[in-house]
Design a protein around this motif. Structure first.
Motif, PDB file in Angstrom:
ATOM      1  N   UNK A 151       0.831  -1.206   0.000  1.00 31.45           N
ATOM      2  CA  UNK A 151       0.000   0.000   0.000  1.00 31.45           C
ATOM      3  C   UNK A 151       0.863   1.252   0.000  1.00 31.45           C
ATOM      4  N   UNK A 152       1.972   1.230   0.740  1.00 32.98           N
ATOM      5  CA  UNK A 152       2.844   2.400   0.790  1.00 32.98           C
ATOM      6  C   UNK A 152       3.468   2.667  -0.573  1.00 32.98           C
ATOM      7  N   UNK A 153       3.873   1.611  -1.256  1.00 36.24           N
ATOM      8  CA  UNK A 153       4.456   1.776  -2.593  1.00 36.24           C
ATOM      9  C   UNK A 153       3.448   2.435  -3.532  1.00 36.24           C
ATOM     10  N   UNK A 154       2.193   2.004  -3.454  1.00 34.71           N
ATOM     11  CA  UNK A 154       1.157   2.599  -4.299  1.00 34.71           C
ATOM     12  C   UNK A 154       0.904   4.053  -3.916  1.00 34.71           C
ATOM     13  N   UNK A 155       0.884   4.329  -2.618  1.00 38.21           N
ATOM     14  CA  UNK A 155       0.628   5.697  -2.161  1.00 38.21           C
ATOM     15  C   UNK A 155       1.727   6.649  -2.621  1.00 38.21           C
ATOM     16  N   UNK A 156       2.958   6.187  -2.602  1.00 39.40           N
ATOM     17  CA  UNK A 156       4.095   7.034  -2.967  1.00 39.40           C
ATOM     18  C   UNK A 156       4.364   7.054  -4.470  1.00 39.40           C
ATOM     19  N   UNK A 157       3.789   6.107  -5.208  1.00 40.83           N
ATOM     20  CA  UNK A 157       4.114   5.995  -6.623  1.00 40.83           C
ATOM     21  C   UNK A 157       5.513   5.502  -6.868  1.00 40.83           C
ATOM     22  N   UNK A 158       6.033   4.704  -5.945  1.00 35.96           N
ATOM     23  CA  UNK A 158       7.399   4.192  -6.031  1.00 35.96           C
ATOM     24  C   UNK A 158       7.423   2.946  -6.913  1.00 35.96           C
ATOM     25  N   UNK A 159       8.337   2.919  -7.866  1.00 39.92           N
ATOM     26  CA  UNK A 159       8.458   1.758  -8.748  1.00 39.92           C
ATOM     27  C   UNK A 159       9.650   0.876  -8.391  1.00 39.92           C
ATOM     28  N   UNK A 160      10.719   1.496  -7.954  1.00 40.88           N
ATOM     29  CA  UNK A 160      11.922   0.754  -7.596  1.00 40.88           C
ATOM     30  C   UNK A 160      11.953   0.530  -6.093  1.00 40.88           C
ATOM     31  N   UNK A 161      12.385  -0.659  -5.693  1.00 41.36           N
ATOM     32  CA  UNK A 161      12.370  -0.996  -4.268  1.00 41.36           C
ATOM     33  C   UNK A 161      13.200  -0.039  -3.427  1.00 41.36           C
ATOM     34  N   UNK A 162      14.263   0.511  -4.000  1.00 41.94           N
ATOM     35  CA  UNK A 162      15.111   1.426  -3.236  1.00 41.94           C
ATOM     36  C   UNK A 162      14.362   2.691  -2.836  1.00 41.94           C
ATOM     37  N   UNK A 163      13.258   2.982  -3.523  1.00 47.20           N
ATOM     38  CA  UNK A 163      12.458   4.148  -3.162  1.00 47.20           C
ATOM     39  C   UNK A 163      11.806   4.043  -1.802  1.00 47.20           C
ATOM     40  N   UNK A 164      11.808   2.834  -1.229  1.00 45.02           N
ATOM     41  CA  UNK A 164      11.241   2.650   0.109  1.00 45.02           C
ATOM     42  C   UNK A 164      12.296   2.700   1.207  1.00 45.02           C
ATOM     43  N   UNK A 165      13.551   2.906   0.857  1.00 43.42           N
ATOM     44  CA  UNK A 165      14.595   2.889   1.881  1.00 43.42           C
ATOM     45  C   UNK A 165      14.396   3.997   2.914  1.00 43.42           C
ATOM     46  N   UNK A 166      13.972   5.184   2.487  1.00 46.78           N
ATOM     47  CA  UNK A 166      13.780   6.248   3.474  1.00 46.78           C
ATOM     48  C   UNK A 166      12.647   5.918   4.433  1.00 46.78           C
ATOM     49  N   UNK A 167      11.440   5.519   3.974  1.00 41.86           N
ATOM     50  CA  UNK A 167      10.404   5.121   4.944  1.00 41.86           C
ATOM     51  C   UNK A 167      10.846   3.976   5.855  1.00 41.86           C
ATOM     52  N   UNK A 168      11.602   3.043   5.304  1.00 36.76           N
ATOM     53  CA  UNK A 168      12.093   1.942   6.141  1.00 36.76           C
ATOM     54  C   UNK A 168      12.998   2.468   7.254  1.00 36.76           C
ATOM     55  N   UNK A 169      13.920   3.325   6.880  1.00 38.88           N
ATOM     56  CA  UNK A 169      14.802   3.900   7.901  1.00 38.88           C
ATOM     57  C   UNK A 169      14.022   4.745   8.894  1.00 38.88           C
ATOM     58  N   UNK A 170      12.995   5.396   8.405  1.00 41.47           N
ATOM     59  CA  UNK A 170      12.179   6.254   9.288  1.00 41.47           C
ATOM     60  C   UNK A 170      11.540   5.434  10.403  1.00 41.47           C
ATOM     61  N   UNK A 171      11.008   4.261  10.092  1.00 38.46           N
ATOM     62  CA  UNK A 171      10.357   3.509  11.169  1.00 38.46           C
ATOM     63  C   UNK A 171      11.382   2.800  12.051  1.00 38.46           C
ATOM     64  N   UNK A 172      12.554   2.483  11.510  1.00 40.91           N
ATOM     65  CA  UNK A 172      13.621   1.946  12.362  1.00 40.91           C
ATOM     66  C   UNK A 172      14.002   2.975  13.421  1.00 40.91           C
ATOM     67  N   UNK A 173      14.170   4.220  12.997  1.00 39.71           N
ATOM     68  CA  UNK A 173      14.520   5.294  13.935  1.00 39.71           C
ATOM     69  C   UNK A 173      13.392   5.533  14.921  1.00 39.71           C
ATOM     70  N   UNK A 174      12.149   5.571  14.436  1.00 40.04           N
ATOM     71  CA  UNK A 174      11.006   5.813  15.323  1.00 40.04           C
ATOM     72  C   UNK A 174      10.887   4.719  16.376  1.00 40.04           C
ATOM     73  N   UNK A 175      11.065   3.467  15.956  1.00 37.89           N
ATOM     74  CA  UNK A 175      10.975   2.359  16.910  1.00 37.89           C
ATOM     75  C   UNK A 175      12.066   2.457  17.964  1.00 37.89           C
ATOM     76  N   UNK A 176      13.287   2.752  17.532  1.00 43.55           N
ATOM     77  CA  UNK A 176      14.386   2.866  18.481  1.00 43.55           C
ATOM     78  C   UNK A 176      14.156   4.019  19.446  1.00 43.55           C
ATOM     79  N   UNK A 177      13.712   5.163  18.914  1.00 43.82           N
ATOM     80  CA  UNK A 177      13.464   6.326  19.764  1.00 43.82           C
ATOM     81  C   UNK A 177      12.362   6.058  20.785  1.00 43.82           C
TER      82      UNK A 177
END
Length: 278
Positions: A151-177
């Motif tokens: 769903x996130x890929x569709x919402x962002x219009x991301x075609x390449x998997x690397x386009x999700x690296x920032x959201x992935x890092x964002x939730x890693x940081x949020x979880x740690x914080x």
């Protein structure tokens, strides 16, 4: 087939869960097979995996399944908050996966319907990712974050998997914080391409994830191997810990690596994970 490191289909005592296997709620025979698959956690899916005309049956079958406790933790990905009062008091329910969470207020409402139950919000939109820390800290019942990447890929219009690296890092940081465990990776949809699954797990591990959701038992050993420390990583961690034990201050190893408290803490995490599999 049990995943590597599983003992009689059960996760070794003390090891964090690495494999989370989805099973459709309207197919109780598949759910029961999942319980014996070696997955660390089984997630009964009442949402995407169930056709609209089978939602009621899926909920009834899940209620029947969870009327007893199971050796493997069982979570349910709900379809709607209306599912929660039916599920909340069942002895076999270990947690709720809450889809399409976008605000902390969503968690407040769910926690009122399921007092005491662990909650695992699924962030599936750009707005949810922006609110990741607020969602992670919305209530003590929140025990972990995950992305709903389709769903996130569709919402962002991301075609390449690397386009999700920032959201992935964002939730890693949020979880740690928020002092939560590292997030679990989203599923890899191609159950036949295990090489791509392994490569995706390696990327997720590099980003700070720990473990991955699966949609087929054949994916479990690949995920577990990817997230368990390699022998080389274990040897390197032991060298760091031994050096730190001998000298409490910052120091450099013979190969030139600099060791400080943060490096030592990371080495202890590697050894704890390795030692938990016996």
């Amino acid at each position: 087939m049990s995943a590597p490191g599983a003992v009689n289909g059960r996760r070794p005592r003390g090891r964090p869960p690495l494999t989370w296997l989805y099973a459709p709620g309207d197919r109780p025979e598949v759910v029961r097979k999942a319980l014996g698959s070696g997955a660390d956690v089984v997630i009964v899916d009442l949402e995407d995996a169930v056709a609209p005309d089978r939602k009621a049956y899926a909920l009834a079958a899940t209620v029947d399944l969870l009327s007893d406790a199971h050796p493997v933790p069982v979570h349910v990905r709900i379809h709607t908050p209306r599912d929660i009062p039916v599920l909340a008091s069942l002895p076999g329910l270990g947690g709720l996966r809450v889809p399409k969470v976008t605000h902390a207020t969503d968690i407040h409402r769910i926690s009122e319907l399921a007092p005491g139950l662990p909650l695992y919000p699924l962030l599936e939109s750009a707005l949810a990712v922006e609110h990741a820390y607020a969602i992670a800290t919305a209530h003590p019942a929140v025990r972990g974050l995950s992305l709903g990447e389709a769903d996130l890929r569709a919402d962002l219009g991301v075609r390449d998997d690397s386009g999700l690296d920032w959201p992935r890092s964002r939730i890693v940081v949020a979880a740690r914080a928020a002092a939560l465990p590292p997030p679990v990776q989203s599923v890899h949809a191609d159950v036949a391409d295990l090489d791509a699954l392994a490569a995706g797990c390696a990327r997720g591990r590099a980003l700070g994830f720990l473990g991955r959701a699966a949609i087929h038992p054949r994916q479990l050993p690949v995920i577990e191997r990817a997230y368990l420390p390699t022998p080389q990583e274990v040897d390197a961690a032991r060298e760091v810990v031994a050096a730190a034990t001998a000298d409490r201050g910052a120091l450099a190893l013979a190969d030139g690596r600099f060791v400080d408290a943060a490096v030592v803490a990371g080495a202890h995490r590697v050894l704890a994970l390795a030692e938990s599999i016996g």
